[in-house]
Design an enzyme around this catalytic site. Structure first.
Site, mmCIF file in Angstrom:
data_model
loop_
_atom_site.group_PDB
_atom_site.id
_atom_site.type_symbol
_atom_site.label_atom_id
_atom_site.label_comp_id
_atom_site.label_asym_id
_atom_site.label_seq_id
_atom_site.Cartn_x
_atom_site.Cartn_y
_atom_site.Cartn_z
ATOM 1 N N LYS A 9 94.865 -13.321 12.617
ATOM 2 C CA LYS A 9 95.443 -14.205 11.762
ATOM 3 C C LYS A 9 96.682 -15.242 12.140
ATOM 4 O O LYS A 9 97.198 -14.781 13.149
ATOM 5 C CB LYS A 9 95.650 -13.511 10.411
ATOM 6 N N TYR A 49 86.320 -16.443 2.243
ATOM 7 C CA TYR A 49 86.887 -15.674 1.464
ATOM 8 C C TYR A 49 86.594 -15.904 0.013
ATOM 9 O O TYR A 49 87.381 -15.743 -0.987
ATOM 10 C CB TYR A 49 88.548 -15.852 1.266
ATOM 11 N N PHE A 57 96.059 -14.001 -5.710
ATOM 12 C CA PHE A 57 96.536 -14.431 -4.380
ATOM 13 C C PHE A 57 95.698 -15.474 -3.544
ATOM 14 O O PHE A 57 96.007 -15.775 -2.399
ATOM 15 C CB PHE A 57 96.454 -13.276 -3.464
ATOM 16 N N ARG A 85 88.492 -0.705 10.176
ATOM 17 C CA ARG A 85 89.429 -0.888 8.818
ATOM 18 C C ARG A 85 90.328 0.311 8.994
ATOM 19 O O ARG A 85 91.561 -0.059 8.722
ATOM 20 C CB ARG A 85 88.402 -0.454 7.564
ATOM 21 N N THR A 91 95.795 -2.961 3.234
ATOM 22 C CA THR A 91 95.913 -4.464 3.180
ATOM 23 C C THR A 91 97.317 -4.960 2.995
ATOM 24 O O THR A 91 97.885 -5.990 4.036
ATOM 25 C CB THR A 91 95.305 -4.939 2.028
ATOM 26 N N ARG A 102 98.330 -3.292 11.027
ATOM 27 C CA ARG A 102 99.093 -4.290 9.839
ATOM 28 C C ARG A 102 100.432 -3.746 9.663
ATOM 29 O O ARG A 102 101.274 -4.387 9.376
ATOM 30 C CB ARG A 102 98.252 -4.056 8.643
ATOM 31 N N ASN A 112 99.118 -10.258 6.724
ATOM 32 C CA ASN A 112 99.101 -8.841 7.398
ATOM 33 C C ASN A 112 98.349 -8.823 8.784
ATOM 34 O O ASN A 112 97.727 -7.947 9.228
ATOM 35 C CB ASN A 112 98.401 -8.130 6.209
ATOM 36 N N HIS A 115 92.279 -9.347 10.182
ATOM 37 C CA HIS A 115 91.211 -9.049 9.392
ATOM 38 C C HIS A 115 90.160 -8.016 9.769
ATOM 39 O O HIS A 115 89.944 -8.079 11.078
ATOM 40 C CB HIS A 115 90.386 -10.463 9.052
ATOM 41 N N GLU A 126 79.797 -12.164 7.993
ATOM 42 C CA GLU A 126 81.082 -12.686 8.639
ATOM 43 C C GLU A 126 80.772 -13.273 10.176
ATOM 44 O O GLU A 126 81.203 -14.090 10.462
ATOM 45 C CB GLU A 126 81.994 -11.833 8.522
HETATM 46 P P1 IDP Z 1 91.510 -6.709 3.353
HETATM 47 O O1 IDP Z 1 91.812 -7.663 4.257
HETATM 48 O O2 IDP Z 1 92.284 -5.479 3.556
HETATM 49 O O3 IDP Z 1 89.850 -6.479 3.291
HETATM 50 P P2 IDP Z 1 91.217 -8.101 0.747
HETATM 51 O O4 IDP Z 1 91.291 -7.647 -0.494
HETATM 52 O O5 IDP Z 1 89.715 -8.482 1.120
HETATM 53 O O6 IDP Z 1 91.928 -6.989 1.798
HETATM 54 O O7 IDP Z 1 91.971 -9.515 0.751
HETATM 55 C C1 IDP Z 1 91.982 -10.405 1.854
HETATM 56 C C2 IDP Z 1 93.387 -10.856 2.202
HETATM 57 O O8 IDP Z 1 93.734 -11.591 1.098
HETATM 58 C C3 IDP Z 1 94.184 -9.691 2.806
HETATM 59 O O9 IDP Z 1 93.955 -9.334 4.024
HETATM 60 C C4 IDP Z 1 95.380 -10.415 2.470
HETATM 61 O O10 IDP Z 1 95.695 -11.364 3.656
HETATM 62 C C5 IDP Z 1 95.353 -11.119 1.292
HETATM 63 N N1 IDP Z 1 95.434 -10.365 -0.054
HETATM 64 C C6 IDP Z 1 94.734 -9.413 -0.516
HETATM 65 N N2 IDP Z 1 95.434 -8.859 -1.610
HETATM 66 C C7 IDP Z 1 96.744 -9.460 -1.632
HETATM 67 C C8 IDP Z 1 97.572 -9.353 -2.511
HETATM 68 O O11 IDP Z 1 97.725 -8.577 -3.572
HETATM 69 N N3 IDP Z 1 98.827 -10.269 -2.413
HETATM 70 C C9 IDP Z 1 98.832 -11.228 -1.336
HETATM 71 N N4 IDP Z 1 97.864 -11.110 -0.594
HETATM 72 C C10 IDP Z 1 96.621 -10.378 -0.780
HETATM 73 MG MG MG Z 2 88.458 -7.754 2.501
#
Ligand code: IDP
Ligand code: MG
Length: 155
Positions: A9, A49, A57, A85, A91, A102, A112, A115, A126
């Site tokens: 990212k 997304y 968020f 993962r 996350t 991360r 973070n 992805h 994707e």
């Molecule tokens: P993931 O990347 O671990 O699969 P997802 O729930 O798919 O997590 O969320 C996509 C992206 O959105 C995350 O990687 C992060 O950059 C952002 N994100 C997710 N949840 C939060 C949150 O609670 N606060 C801020 N950003 C978030």
């Molecule tokens: Mg995700």
């Protein structure tokens, strides 16, 4: 061999961490089947997304993802999706496991660093979204004995 989509990212690209993160994937046994620099437009980030549309968020996530270039990759290994993962970690970098990407390279919830696709269905979608079939290396190319056939005496 299973394929998963990974993205380095904008925060991690900005910090000059591309090489170090790719090195972690290689050391963990993933094959790099595709890689390219991409700059998301807002529309593309929204599309990529879309499952998160409406979440609190979402806007922050879009602004973050379009803030600078990313590197998109297709990683291959047995069980690549779940293995990646696990390597990414939680996350939220603050909650991510010690040694995870991360935890090591992310800073907070949104920023973070990396992805990874979370299911076979999402991985397929994707990968197809980011790459054409022509851009994805067939794993067989890693197995050929072509290097043994090169006659280095000629050079
Ligand atoms: P993931 O990347 O671990 O699969 P997802 O729930 O798919 O997590 O969320 C996509 C992206 O959105 C995350 O990687 C992060 O950059 C952002 N994100 C997710 N949840 C939060 C949150 O609670 N606060 C801020 N950003 C978030
Ligand atoms: Mg995700």
């Amino acid at each position: 061999m299973e394929k998963t989509l990974a993205i380095i990212k904008p925060d991690a690209v900005q910090k000059g961490l591309i090489g170090e993160i790719i090195s972690c994937w290689e050391k963990a046994g993933f094959k790099i089947l595709a890689a390219k620099m991409v700059q998301f437009t807002r529309t593309q980030a929204e599309e990529f997304y879309q499952v998160h549309k409406g979440k609190p968020f979402f806007e922050n996530l879009l602004n973050f993802m379009i803030a600078g270039p990313c590197m998109a990759l297709v990683l291959g290994s047995e069980g690549a999706i779940q293995r990646n993962r696990k390597l990414l970690g939680n996350t939220n970098p603050a909650l991510a496991e010690e040694g995870s990407l991360r935890r090591r390279f992310g800073t907070e919830g949104t920023a973070n660093a990396v992805h990874g696709s979370d299911s076979p269905e999402n991985a397929r979608w994707e990968i197809h979204y980011m790459f054409t079939a022509f851009e994805i290396i067939d794993y067989q190319h890693y197995l050929t004995d072509v290097f043994e056939k090169i006659d280095y005496q000629d050079h």
